[in-house]
Design a protein around this motif. Structure first.
Motif, PDB file in Angstrom:
ATOM      1  N   LYS A   1       5.578 -12.068  -4.150  1.00 54.14           N
ATOM      2  CA  LYS A   1       4.207 -12.578  -4.206  1.00 54.14           C
ATOM      3  C   LYS A   1       3.173 -11.492  -4.498  1.00 54.14           C
ATOM      4  N   GLY A   2       3.591 -10.230  -4.460  1.00 52.73           N
ATOM      5  CA  GLY A   2       2.643  -9.147  -4.685  1.00 52.73           C
ATOM      6  C   GLY A   2       1.655  -8.976  -3.549  1.00 52.73           C
ATOM      7  N   LYS A   3       2.086  -9.304  -2.320  1.00 52.23           N
ATOM      8  CA  LYS A   3       1.181  -9.246  -1.172  1.00 52.23           C
ATOM      9  C   LYS A   3       0.659  -7.833  -0.915  1.00 52.23           C
ATOM     10  N   MET A   4       1.486  -6.839  -1.216  1.00 55.86           N
ATOM     11  CA  MET A   4       1.078  -5.457  -0.938  1.00 55.86           C
ATOM     12  C   MET A   4      -0.090  -5.006  -1.811  1.00 55.86           C
ATOM     13  N   LEU A   5      -0.375  -5.783  -2.864  1.00 51.52           N
ATOM     14  CA  LEU A   5      -1.437  -5.401  -3.791  1.00 51.52           C
ATOM     15  C   LEU A   5      -2.803  -5.934  -3.374  1.00 51.52           C
ATOM     16  N   GLU A   6      -2.820  -6.847  -2.394  1.00 49.51           N
ATOM     17  CA  GLU A   6      -4.061  -7.530  -2.056  1.00 49.51           C
ATOM     18  C   GLU A   6      -5.128  -6.585  -1.521  1.00 49.51           C
ATOM     19  N   LYS A   7      -4.725  -5.494  -0.863  1.00 48.25           N
ATOM     20  CA  LYS A   7      -5.697  -4.573  -0.276  1.00 48.25           C
ATOM     21  C   LYS A   7      -5.896  -3.312  -1.105  1.00 48.25           C
ATOM     22  N   LEU A   8      -5.308  -3.307  -2.308  1.00 46.53           N
ATOM     23  CA  LEU A   8      -5.502  -2.184  -3.219  1.00 46.53           C
ATOM     24  C   LEU A   8      -6.583  -2.547  -4.234  1.00 46.53           C
ATOM     25  N   THR A   9      -7.545  -1.685  -4.416  1.00 49.62           N
ATOM     26  CA  THR A   9      -8.613  -1.906  -5.391  1.00 49.62           C
ATOM     27  C   THR A   9      -8.246  -1.175  -6.673  1.00 49.62           C
ATOM     28  N   LEU A  10      -7.580  -1.896  -7.577  1.00 48.56           N
ATOM     29  CA  LEU A  10      -7.078  -1.294  -8.811  1.00 48.56           C
ATOM     30  C   LEU A  10      -7.946  -1.628 -10.014  1.00 48.56           C
TER      31      LEU A  10
ATOM     32  N   GLY B   1       9.580   4.392  -6.169  1.00 46.33           N
ATOM     33  CA  GLY B   1       8.498   3.446  -6.424  1.00 46.33           C
ATOM     34  C   GLY B   1       7.720   3.118  -5.161  1.00 46.33           C
ATOM     35  N   TYR B   2       8.430   3.037  -4.033  1.00 44.16           N
ATOM     36  CA  TYR B   2       7.741   2.798  -2.761  1.00 44.16           C
ATOM     37  C   TYR B   2       6.846   3.980  -2.414  1.00 44.16           C
ATOM     38  N   ALA B   3       7.299   5.179  -2.731  1.00 39.50           N
ATOM     39  CA  ALA B   3       6.456   6.357  -2.525  1.00 39.50           C
ATOM     40  C   ALA B   3       5.188   6.256  -3.373  1.00 39.50           C
ATOM     41  N   VAL B   4       5.342   5.797  -4.625  1.00 38.11           N
ATOM     42  CA  VAL B   4       4.172   5.604  -5.491  1.00 38.11           C
ATOM     43  C   VAL B   4       3.217   4.595  -4.859  1.00 38.11           C
ATOM     44  N   TYR B   5       3.779   3.526  -4.288  1.00 36.46           N
ATOM     45  CA  TYR B   5       2.945   2.533  -3.608  1.00 36.46           C
ATOM     46  C   TYR B   5       2.154   3.167  -2.471  1.00 36.46           C
ATOM     47  N   GLN B   6       2.792   4.047  -1.694  1.00 42.96           N
ATOM     48  CA  GLN B   6       2.095   4.717  -0.599  1.00 42.96           C
ATOM     49  C   GLN B   6       0.984   5.628  -1.124  1.00 42.96           C
ATOM     50  N   PHE B   7       1.256   6.324  -2.226  1.00 40.38           N
ATOM     51  CA  PHE B   7       0.221   7.169  -2.832  1.00 40.38           C
ATOM     52  C   PHE B   7      -0.948   6.320  -3.341  1.00 40.38           C
ATOM     53  N   CYS B   8      -0.619   5.151  -3.892  1.00 42.07           N
ATOM     54  CA  CYS B   8      -1.678   4.237  -4.334  1.00 42.07           C
ATOM     55  C   CYS B   8      -2.493   3.742  -3.140  1.00 42.07           C
ATOM     56  N   ALA B   9      -1.805   3.473  -2.028  1.00 38.22           N
ATOM     57  CA  ALA B   9      -2.521   3.052  -0.823  1.00 38.22           C
ATOM     58  C   ALA B   9      -3.455   4.159  -0.347  1.00 38.22           C
ATOM     59  N   ALA B  10      -2.998   5.408  -0.453  1.00 42.76           N
ATOM     60  CA  ALA B  10      -3.842   6.539  -0.054  1.00 42.76           C
ATOM     61  C   ALA B  10      -5.095   6.625  -0.914  1.00 42.76           C
ATOM     62  N   ARG B  11      -4.966   6.256  -2.168  1.00 40.54           N
ATOM     63  CA  ARG B  11      -6.104   6.383  -3.098  1.00 40.54           C
ATOM     64  C   ARG B  11      -6.941   5.106  -3.192  1.00 40.54           C
ATOM     65  N   TYR B  12      -6.280   3.944  -3.219  1.00 43.35           N
ATOM     66  CA  TYR B  12      -6.995   2.721  -3.581  1.00 43.35           C
ATOM     67  C   TYR B  12      -7.096   1.686  -2.464  1.00 43.35           C
ATOM     68  N   ARG B  13      -6.434   1.890  -1.340  1.00 37.04           N
ATOM     69  CA  ARG B  13      -6.467   0.863  -0.298  1.00 37.04           C
ATOM     70  C   ARG B  13      -7.829   0.792   0.374  1.00 37.04           C
ATOM     71  N   HIS B  14      -8.239  -0.439   0.680  1.00 37.46           N
ATOM     72  CA  HIS B  14      -9.439  -0.616   1.502  1.00 37.46           C
ATOM     73  C   HIS B  14      -9.093  -0.281   2.947  1.00 37.46           C
ATOM     74  N   ILE B  15      -9.820   0.649   3.538  1.00 37.23           N
ATOM     75  CA  ILE B  15      -9.547   1.093   4.906  1.00 37.23           C
ATOM     76  C   ILE B  15     -10.631   0.533   5.840  1.00 37.23           C
ATOM     77  N   PRO B  16     -10.306  -0.485   6.625  1.00 38.21           N
ATOM     78  CA  PRO B  16     -11.303  -1.016   7.564  1.00 38.21           C
ATOM     79  C   PRO B  16     -11.492  -0.065   8.731  1.00 38.21           C
ATOM     80  N   THR B  17     -12.685  -0.020   9.279  1.00 34.43           N
ATOM     81  CA  THR B  17     -12.984   0.834  10.426  1.00 34.43           C
ATOM     82  C   THR B  17     -13.581   0.004  11.545  1.00 34.43           C
ATOM     83  N   PRO B  18     -13.515   0.488  12.792  1.00 36.55           N
ATOM     84  CA  PRO B  18     -14.055  -0.275  13.916  1.00 36.55           C
ATOM     85  C   PRO B  18     -15.554  -0.551  13.751  1.00 36.55           C
TER      86      PRO B  18
END
Length: 258
Positions: free
Chosen positions: A158-167, A241-258
């Motif tokens: 479903k590509g769920k892991m992409l939902e929080k990446l701003t690509l 490829g999973y490592a690439v996904y983690q690097f993408c999360a480091a760069r493009y993921r939306h990080i919510p804060t308290p």
């Protein structure tokens, strides 16, 4: 908080990149080995400037652990207090503990005390088997791990892991390739967890804790199958490829804060 999350995803990506690279080298006959996350940290220690890399990796993994604890404590992902939401938040705490353990491995290696952390699944299985209804408990753990593997396949499909990446800033062709690589990486991780779950069930059925293997044993099992190098190579590329996904999360993921 955002710094901790992004540093953590980077460190996590580095660990999976090492695991995937070593497995790919093994599949192609260029050395390498089938190892787990603790083994990947130990491999980093053997590289040039290993002490510097261990410091960076240990700090990053500890940051990821703190990020996971914060996610659970402040419900940063809006999981709520339903049964499903609480289970997800408990999973975040468990992830935090695992990554704190990896950080401890890095710091112990830095101090020359050895990495430790090996045989975790065997130790857990031995403890469970010593309890009343121990075999049933180990089967339950195995089924839970296999269910998690199934969820990874669902996320990949479903590509769920992409939902929080701003690509959106990437060109269309680049975005397509990034999405494909991320999906392949999550699916490859699902394959590994499926095997780990099966190891737990085999250990329960045979009442033998030694059969409860982890990520390294799962990769080794793939290598031992017919067409093993091809199977291992495919999964190894997936883990990269999973490592690439983690690097993408480091760069493009939306990080919510308290």
């Amino acid at each position: 908080m955002e710094w901790a999350a992004r540093a953590g995803y980077t460190a996590r990506g580095a660990v999976y990149a090492v695991i995937g690279a070593l497995a790919l080298m093994l599949a192609t006959g260029e050395g390498g080995q089938a190892t787990d996350t603790h083994g990947a940290v130990a491999e980093v220690a053997r590289q040039p400037f290993g002490s510097v890399l261990l410091v960076l990796l240990g700090v990053g993994l500890l940051a990821f652990a703190l990020w996971r604890f914060a996610q659970a404590a402040w419900d940063l992902e809006d999981k709520g207090r339903s049964g499903k939401g609480l289970a997800a938040r408990v999973g975040m705490v468990g992830s935090g503990v695992i990554h704190a353990s990896l950080a401890l491995t890095a710091f112990n290696l830095l101090r020359g005390r050895g990495g430790g952390g090996g045989g975790g699944n065997q130790s857990l299985t031995a403890k469970l088997l010593s309890q009343p209804f121990g075999q049933a408990l180990v089967v339950l753990v195995g089924l839970s791990v296999m269910a998690f593997a199934g969820y990874q396949f669902y996320r990949a499909w479903k590509g769920k892991m992409l939902e929080k990446l701003t690509l959106s800033g990437l060109a269309a062709r680049q975005r397509t390739w990034v999405e494909r690589i991320c999906k392949a990486g999550v699916a490859a991780r699902g394959v590994v967890f499926l095997l780990v779950g099966w190891f737990f069930i085999q250990a329960a059925l045979n009442a033998d804790p030694g059969e409860a293997g982890g990520l390294g044993e799962a990769l080794g099992t793939l290598a031992a199958q017919p067409f093993g190098p091809w199977l291992l190579g495919a999964v190894a590329l997936g883990l990269v490829g999973y490592a690439v996904y983690q690097f993408c999360a480091a760069r493009y993921r939306h990080i919510p804060t308290p």
